[in-house]
Write an enzyme that holds these catalytic residues in place. Structure first.
Site, PDB file in Angstrom:
ATOM      1  N   ASP A 522       0.876  -1.307   0.073  1.00 17.71           N
ATOM      2  CA  ASP A 522       0.007  -0.024  -0.009  1.00 17.71           C
ATOM      3  C   ASP A 522       1.115   1.076   0.156  1.00 17.71           C
ATOM      4  O   ASP A 522       2.121   1.259   0.131  1.00 17.71           O
ATOM      5  CB  ASP A 522      -0.788  -0.126   1.307  1.00 17.71           C
ATOM      6  CG  ASP A 522      -2.207   0.894   1.102  1.00 17.71           C
ATOM      7  OD1 ASP A 522      -2.442   1.500   0.047  1.00 17.71           O
ATOM      8  OD2 ASP A 522      -2.810   0.962   2.336  1.00 17.71           O
ATOM      9  N   GLU A 525       2.790   5.247  -4.043  1.00 17.39           N
ATOM     10  CA  GLU A 525       2.698   5.809  -5.297  1.00 17.39           C
ATOM     11  C   GLU A 525       4.037   6.697  -5.353  1.00 17.39           C
ATOM     12  O   GLU A 525       4.433   7.091  -6.481  1.00 17.39           O
ATOM     13  CB  GLU A 525       1.562   7.000  -4.929  1.00 17.39           C
ATOM     14  CG  GLU A 525       0.211   6.374  -4.878  1.00 17.39           C
ATOM     15  CD  GLU A 525      -0.115   5.415  -3.756  1.00 17.39           C
ATOM     16  OE1 GLU A 525      -1.014   4.481  -4.034  1.00 17.39           O
ATOM     17  OE2 GLU A 525       0.401   5.844  -2.759  1.00 17.39           O
ATOM     18  N   ASP A 598      -8.722   3.693  -2.361  1.00 13.48           N
ATOM     19  CA  ASP A 598      -9.784   3.877  -1.209  1.00 13.48           C
ATOM     20  C   ASP A 598     -11.141   4.773  -1.561  1.00 13.48           C
ATOM     21  O   ASP A 598     -11.341   5.918  -1.596  1.00 13.48           O
ATOM     22  CB  ASP A 598      -9.075   5.060  -0.302  1.00 13.48           C
ATOM     23  CG  ASP A 598      -7.852   4.328   0.312  1.00 13.48           C
ATOM     24  OD1 ASP A 598      -7.819   3.064   0.272  1.00 13.48           O
ATOM     25  OD2 ASP A 598      -6.825   5.076   0.781  1.00 13.48           O
TER      26      ASP A 598
END
Length: 962
Positions: A522, A525, A598
């Site tokens: 997770d 990015e 999300d």
């Protein structure tokens, strides 16, 4: 006084924490840049058609490529007054009919540094298929006297380089264009430079400020932009990740309400809004066009810097004076990037599946996941402790709901230190995993890229000593803020560091892990809470002096890659890895699964999940899904049930929720959560009315659980079909979940339909996206009929049906002419179904024919790459069902066998009522009788059923229907 100071300090801390959480836990548009706040985008959008003055000179064949220099016209007309350095253009041809275009600065012109080219994305097999060009022909356009160089691309297609003004395009040999670059003269390439002391140029060239952050640009602005046109196209698709429609809407042009371009810049966007071109967690700069007249084509720009893309409405260039072929319709697009080089690929199709195969021949075929990973996953931020894990696991069994994977989020660690366990909450992680494994289940734990800056933390200590972190613009270790607080980030661009990271997943290094533990990446990015736009500064430095601006969109890709390599290397190295990633880039399909991030418990987020997953599939990422139920918020009962019903058909099927939401495991959700039951009833607790209300609530609660259970069980029944589709994706690049037009490319009614989708070529699924819907319109394409997946009811193809909505399921249909394999026995997990028998559902078309496939391997290892698998084709024709072998000869002596049999065959749409089935070559017979489509069907018709033929799933046989 001390108490007051302590309270004040606590109050300030809580206020700071609230502000921090607010900044990262909700959508705040002002935190992210728009095009006007992004200098390269603003400059590029201001350019006019025809503003490019570059022409191609010194055209030659060199090392099998067509090469040329790009120079402004005045440079070659006045060679003594050259004021611009040339660019080098190179065209190469691949054996699959793919054209590759590269444009970069001339290395002989002594640029300040080499511009970044994205490594480790293009697969080696692609380079080995290069066709070495021997010659090029020259032609002259009679209308304009412009010259062009033409080279062979494939049978029926040519690549053309027009000289002045320069343009590159692919055309059919008959002359019709397919794709072009710079046909509108919008190409621009800002070359690297070094600032001089007396430079009075625009300060924007050398630094940029946004919300208190300063981005230094030591080599000035270095953006690239150009137009790309798709001919014979009705719509364009792709370039994920955006929460918007599948068919990309125009962003500029006459009659178009101008919007932001589609942004490709990996960002941590909490509670993202739907119907927005804003960039999310992933960036795949690959666009596909499709139209009825020409078919399908594609364009891919291998560039990991920020990118912005306009889709231009018809007539946008009406006053440009640019002359283009008028006989062809087209869609024009405008591509802008902050840095990098032009490394572009033209895919000519002509069919949708051809383009999928061509693109994945460049970036790699999707990996084949383990069988368990294709089943249902249960996740939450966070399952509290080992007791909570054991309780959730046992409740699935208590309620007869299958599942395969239980997930643990960041709070299972020791203070957000990855590769550790909170030994108070999880004192026996190996035993916890072994208990799950004994039921054929697995566990996934989270490992993020931010490393807690704690000198006592072994990972931080080792990374610091080895110099393995990303540096800031001044060359110091970059310090950002994420879940653990002060954090640093491994420089995953460096192969040495990726190898080091992979070693951390060994059982010796990841203490408490077992072979049944897999990983979730997770925040990759990367997410940086206090960074510009909640990510890493663009002027941070990576391996080889590469600026983060150049590699940003690929950072998560390299992190995902290193994690996956670690799972492969641990143990005997024979198990396929499973790693879920939030960030995605071109090539991620070779590594593992992704999800759409999300999302929120809203009907519109359920609705947009389908085009998001379809877009990912079109661009290689077949193994994708959305958080079932929505990550943020508390879904109402109906929404959650509908989400499970459609989520059961996602390629990646996982329920997930934020820690602030109510618990929503499948057996918990119902009317009781909405209305509540408790002692507040007071003296009425034992009243007849109250008891009646409780009974009604409990009935509703059980009914909701039953509906969710049915949805999950449907996925488990169809696992053989899904696994076969994952193998198809692994060998052809064709995704598991497909837009309708991929299977019906000439049907215009499918081109913008993204409320329904195909699962493989055999199933059509229509979502329900509104509350308390009574009816739904379903378009069933094609000339053949469709069979309701649950009842077997027949619906005519090529028309829209208005159907009554039931609570039991979303509409799903099997296409006439197909055969679907199932497993109908309910087990705790997929691994416990391995030896169960198969059911074949044969949906006959109007010619009384059907066919389908079944792929089987050990579901776990890489032995299938050596030929250890079973692959059968089932063909029904002339009243006979035949099983044919599709498997190639075993390579390297690898073998795979199965004792499974086919115990039931269901015939839908048979025109006669036969009495017996003759099995060859054994000369056995099997009885034919009427039976339901599902063993426990509550409603629907009976169909011809051959019971217990007990045919070997791996054998050659024929059944004659007599």
């Amino acid at each position: 006084m001390k108490t007051q100071m302590r309270n004040l300090t606590l109050l300030l801390f809580l206020l700071l924490l609230f502000l921090l959480c607010s900044s990262v836990l909700s959508w705040k548009k002002e935190e992210f840049r728009n095009c006007n706040q992004t200098p390269f985008c603003k400059r590029a959008r201001a350019r006019n058609p025809g503003s490019c003055s570059l022409s191609a000179r010194d055209i030659r064949i060199e090392n099998g490529d067509l090469k040329a220099k790009l120079l402004p016209r005045e440079d070659h007309q006045n060679p003594d007054q050259v004021h611009s350095k040339p660019l080098i253009l190179s065209l190469s041809v691949n054996g699959d009919g793919i054209l590759r275009l590269k444009i970069d600065e001339d290395p002989n012109s002594d640029p300040p540094k080499k511009r970044f080219e994205v490594p480790d994305v293009i697969v080696e097999e692609f380079d080995r298929k290069k066709l070495w060009l021997q010659r090029h022909s020259t032609e002259v356009d009679s209308s304009s006297s412009s010259k062009s160089s033409v080279v062979f691309l494939s049978d029926g297609y040519e690549a053309v380089l027009r000289h002045d003004p320069f343009e590159v395009y692919v055309r059919e040999k008959g002359g019709k264009r397919v794709i072009s670059l710079n046909s509108h003269g919008l190409f621009d390439f800002e070359q690297l430079k070094v600032k001089k002391q007396d430079d009075n140029g625009d300060d924007e060239d050398w630094e940029e400020k946004f919300r208190g952050h300063t981005d230094t640009r030591p080599f000035g602005s270095q953006s690239i932009s150009f137009d790309v046109s798709f001919y014979g196209a009705d719509f364009v698709y792709g370039i994920p990740e955006h929460a918007t429609s599948l068919a990309l809407k125009p962003t500029r042009g006459p009659g178009v309400e101008e919007s932001e371009p589609y942004r490709l810049f990996n960002l941590d966007v909490f509670e993202y809004v739907h119907e927005s071109p804003f960039g999310l967690y992933g960036s795949i700069p690959f666009m596909i066009s499709h139209g009825k007249s020409r078919g399908t084509s594609g364009f891919f720009w291998l560039n990991s810097a920020e990118m912005q893309i306009d889709v231009l409405g018809a007539g946008w260039d009406a006053e440009s004076g640019i002359s283009l072929p008028s006989s062809q319709s087209r869609i024009d697009t405008f591509w802008m990037s902050e840095a990098g080089v032009v490394d572009a690929f033209f895919f000519i199709g002509p069919g949708p599946k051809d383009v999928a195969r061509q693109y994945t021949s460049v970036t790699g075929m999707p990996s084949l996941p383990q069988l368990f990973a294709t089943a249902y996953h249960q996740c939450r931020w966070n399952y509290r402790d080992e007791e909570d894990v054991e309780n959730v696991d046992s409740k699935f069994d208590e309620h007869d709901i299958p599942y395969d994977v239980l997930w643990l989020d960041i709070d299972h660690t020791d203070g957000k230190r990855y590769f550790t366990w909170d030994r108070v909450l999880f004192p026996h992680p190996e035993e916890m995993q072994r208990k799950l494994s004994a039921k054929g289940r697995h566990m996934v734990t989270i490992v993020d890229p931010h490393i807690k800056r704690d000198d006592s933390y072994f990972l931080h200590k080792e990374a610091s000593q080895k110099g393995y972190y990303v540096k800031d613009a001044n060359g110091n270790v970059y310090d950002g803020w994420c879940w653990p607080g002060s954090s640093s980030y491994p420089d995953m661009l460096n192969p040495e560091i990726r190898s080091w990271w992979a070693e951390k997943f060994s059982f010796e290094n990841y203490v408490g892990s077992t072979p049944s533990l897999y990983i979730w990446n997770d925040m990759n990015e990367p997410s940086v809470f206090n960074g510009p736009e909640v990510t890493m500064p663009r002027d941070a430095l990576h391996h080889g002096g590469v600026e983060h601006r150049e590699v940003h969109n690929a950072y998560g890709y390299y992190f995902h890659m290193a994690t996956s390599d670690g799972l492969v290397k641990r143990g005997d190295g024979n198990d396929r890895p499973f790693v879920l990633s939030r960030a995605v880039f071109a090539g991620s399909q070779r590594i593992g699964a992704v999800w759409t991030g999300d999302n929120t418990a809203e009907w519109e987020h359920l609705r947009v999940s389908v085009p998001m997953i379809l877009s990912l599939g079109l661009t290689g990422m077949s193994f994708s899904g959305a958080d079932v139920g929505g990550f943020f918020g508390n879904p109402e009962t109906e929404l959650l049930v509908r989400w499970y019903q459609i989520g059961a058909f996602y390629p990646f099927f996982r329920a997930h929720a934020h820690h602030d939401t109510k618990r929503r495991e499948p057996w918990l959700f119902g009317m009781a959560l909405k209305y509540g039951v408790g002692c507040a009833a007071g003296v009425q607790l034992m009243s007849f009315t109250f008891i009646t209300q409780v009974l009604v609530i409990m009935q509703n609660l059980e009914r909701n659980t039953e509906l969710i259970r049915d949805a999950i069980r449907m996925r488990y029944m169809l696992l053989p079909y899904f696994y076969t589709l994952f193998r198809e994706a692994n060998t052809t690049g064709v995704p598991v979940a497909r837009p309708l037009w991929m299977e019906f490319p000439s049907d215009e009614a499918t081109f913008i339909n993204d409320e329904a989708f195909m699962v493989g070529n055999s199933l059509l699924v229509q979502g329900i996206y509104s509350e308390r819907a009574k009816h739904v319109s379903v378009y069933l394409p094609g000339k053949e009929s469709w069979y309701d997946l649950r009842t077997g009811a027949v619906y005519k193809g090529g028309m829209t049906h208005k159907l009554e909505v039931t609570e039991e399921t979303v509409p799903a249909f099997q296409r006439a002419g197909t055969i679907i394999p199932r497993k109908d026995r309910f087990r705790r997990s997929s691994t416990q179904m391995v030896n169960d028998p198969y059911t074949l559902v044969i949906a006959l078309n109007s010619s009384q024919k059907a066919e389908g496939e079944l792929y089987i391997d050990d579901g776990r290892s890489f032995a299938f790459t050596k030929g250890a698998y079973i692959h059968r084709r089932f063909v029904f024709t002339d009243g006979k069902l035949m099983s044919l072998n599709l498997a190639t000869s075993a390579l390297g002596g690898a073998q795979f066998s199965s004792e499974c049999v086919i115990e039931r065959i269901i015939l839908l749409g048979h025109s006669a009522v036969p009495k017996i089935a003759l099995i060859e070559p054994d000369d056995k017979t099997a009885e034919i009788e009427l039976g339901p489509l599902f063993l426990k069907s509550r409603r629907g018709n009976d169909f011809l059923t051959i019971r217990r033929p007990n045919l070997p799933v791996a054998g050659d046989w024929t059944i004659k229907i007599l």
